[in-house]
Design an enzyme around this catalytic site. Structure first.
Site, mmCIF file in Angstrom:
data_model
loop_
_atom_site.group_PDB
_atom_site.id
_atom_site.type_symbol
_atom_site.label_atom_id
_atom_site.label_comp_id
_atom_site.label_asym_id
_atom_site.label_seq_id
_atom_site.Cartn_x
_atom_site.Cartn_y
_atom_site.Cartn_z
ATOM 1 N N GLU A 37 0.599 -1.169 0.193
ATOM 2 C CA GLU A 37 -0.006 -0.112 -0.003
ATOM 3 C C GLU A 37 0.926 1.314 -0.056
ATOM 4 O O GLU A 37 0.326 2.353 -0.571
ATOM 5 C CB GLU A 37 -1.064 0.006 1.120
ATOM 6 C CG GLU A 37 -1.807 -1.015 1.138
ATOM 7 C CD GLU A 37 -2.753 -1.259 -0.050
ATOM 8 O OE1 GLU A 37 -2.992 0.063 -0.595
ATOM 9 O OE2 GLU A 37 -3.701 -2.188 -0.426
ATOM 10 N N TYR A 120 -5.961 6.478 4.133
ATOM 11 C CA TYR A 120 -6.084 5.441 3.156
ATOM 12 C C TYR A 120 -5.271 4.223 3.615
ATOM 13 O O TYR A 120 -5.946 3.208 3.619
ATOM 14 C CB TYR A 120 -5.194 6.181 1.660
ATOM 15 C CG TYR A 120 -5.069 4.919 0.748
ATOM 16 C CD1 TYR A 120 -6.317 4.329 0.105
ATOM 17 C CD2 TYR A 120 -4.161 4.250 0.766
ATOM 18 C CE1 TYR A 120 -6.464 3.071 -0.731
ATOM 19 C CE2 TYR A 120 -3.786 3.145 -0.060
ATOM 20 C CZ TYR A 120 -4.940 2.804 -0.720
ATOM 21 O OH TYR A 120 -4.708 1.380 -1.430
ATOM 22 N N ASP A 138 -9.051 6.211 -2.023
ATOM 23 C CA ASP A 138 -8.081 6.608 -3.132
ATOM 24 C C ASP A 138 -8.680 7.477 -3.956
ATOM 25 O O ASP A 138 -9.974 7.720 -4.128
ATOM 26 C CB ASP A 138 -7.207 5.606 -3.501
ATOM 27 C CG ASP A 138 -8.053 4.566 -4.753
ATOM 28 O OD1 ASP A 138 -9.457 4.803 -4.465
ATOM 29 O OD2 ASP A 138 -7.261 4.267 -5.264
#
Length: 338
Positions: A37, A120, A138
């Site tokens: 991520e 996020y 996102d």
DNA sequence: AATACGTGGAT
DNA sequence: TATCCAAGTAT
């Protein structure tokens, strides 16, 4: 009004039938999911894949990364950009190692307190790795939700992102990790910015902008501002031992990456000699010109070749330059030595 | 809230 | 070539 249950079912069915085999989908290791991520921030999947494979091979556990030297991991991150991402992840895994016995926190609050973990990453890791029902909003999700709901708000505003996150959390099902990934995947492959594939969209029947034939009007966003154009002279300074003057950048931009002396074009050679404590050869014509574009700046660089007999701790064997982390901008300069 | 922070792909 | 924008975060 969105039929939430049916929307989630349609989306998840599509996701499971069209799931791409991405490297980070083969693991349940929270550390590796977290690593992926971080790499995926503002970076396309195809760019990330080789870096993810390199990192998970070289640093297969959280402890391996925590115990590594910053300069080594910066070198491995070289070319991926946004170098603070890996410096912050390094700090964060060190914190996990020392405070949480090397176990990634499985609760949002302590996890979100770690360096480089924002809304996020927090939502993505906590939902994918631990199945917490937290949204991961996102750019893809913002676009999908704006089109679904004909939402006129500016998605470049933080207030909009916060609001969309809260909305998604009202529709997120028990399979929260899959749902978050499905929403992003839909945005990346179907609900794309320029030519969305509405004909094959699994949630077309839920989409208000499709119904009103206004898909391309969403999402609304303020346009990006103009980049600052900067003009520099960059100096490749060689001594008589096949060495070149190179040092670590401590400014915010490209922090930790190595650089060659770089000055505004109006800086005199006397000033540079004084700053570097070197006696330099006569300045001749530049051997090259290079342009490098950042998110917020454009660098126009004249590349000069200089020689010196002075001593300095900043000289590095030319053959060993590539062992140091070097930004793409400086690689464009260095290549002219060959 | 607005801006700094990299690089490369797509059109 | 110019522009957008890509699984965002820190300050």
């Amino acid at each position: 009004m969105l039929n939430k249950n049916e929307f989630a079912l349609n989306l998840l069915e599509w996701y499971h039938n069209n799931k791409r085999d991405l490297p980070w989908r083969r693991t349940n290791d929270p550390y590796k999911i977290w690593l992926s991520e971080v790499m995926l921030q503002q970076t396309q999947v195809q760019t990330v894949i080789p870096y993810y494979n390199k990192f998970t091979t070289k640093y297969p556990t959280l402890d391996d990364l925590a115990n590594a030297e910053e300069q080594d991991i910066l070198k491995d991150w070289e070319g991926l950009g946004y170098y603070n991402r890996i410096r912050n992840l390094h700090l964060a895994v060190k914190e996990v190692q020392s405070s949480y016995d090397s176990i990634v926190p499985n609760e949002p609050e302590p996890f979100l307190a770690l360096k480089g973990v924002g809304p996020y990453i927090g939502g993505a890791v906590q939902s994918i790795a631990f199945n917490h029902r937290i949204a991961a909003v996102d750019g893809n999700v913002l676009r999908v939700m704006a089109r679904l709901n004909v939402d006129d708000r500016d998605i470049s505003k933080q207030s909009t992102v916060r609001s969309v996150k809260l909305f998604v959390e009202t529709i997120i099902p028990l399979e929260s990790g899959d749902f978050n990934q499905a929403l992003m995947e839909l945005g990346a492959t179907v609900c794309t910015p320029r030519i969305p594939k509405c004909v094959t969209c699994p949630v077309q029947s839920h989409c208000e902008s499709f119904k009103s034939n206004s898909v391309l009007l969403y999402p609304k966003s303020t346009k990006s501002k103009k980049k600052t154009e900067l003009y520099f002279n960059v100096f490749l300074i060689l001594n008589n031992k096949d060495e070149i003057y190179m040092f670590k950048n401590d400014k915010n931009l490209l922090k930790g990456m190595y650089k060659f002396p770089k000055y505004d074009i109006d800086t005199s050679i006397d000033t540079i000699e004084e700053a570097l404590n070197l006696k330099l050869s006569q300045l001749k014509e530049p051997i090259a010109e290079e342009k490098h574009v950042f998110t917020h700046q454009v660098w126009y660089m004249n590349v000069y070749l200089l020689y010196t007999n002075s001593e300095s701790q900043h000289f590095v064997k030319i053959s060993e330059v590539n062992e140091y982390p070097i930004s793409v901008a400086m690689q464009k300069v260095f290549k002219h030595l060959h």
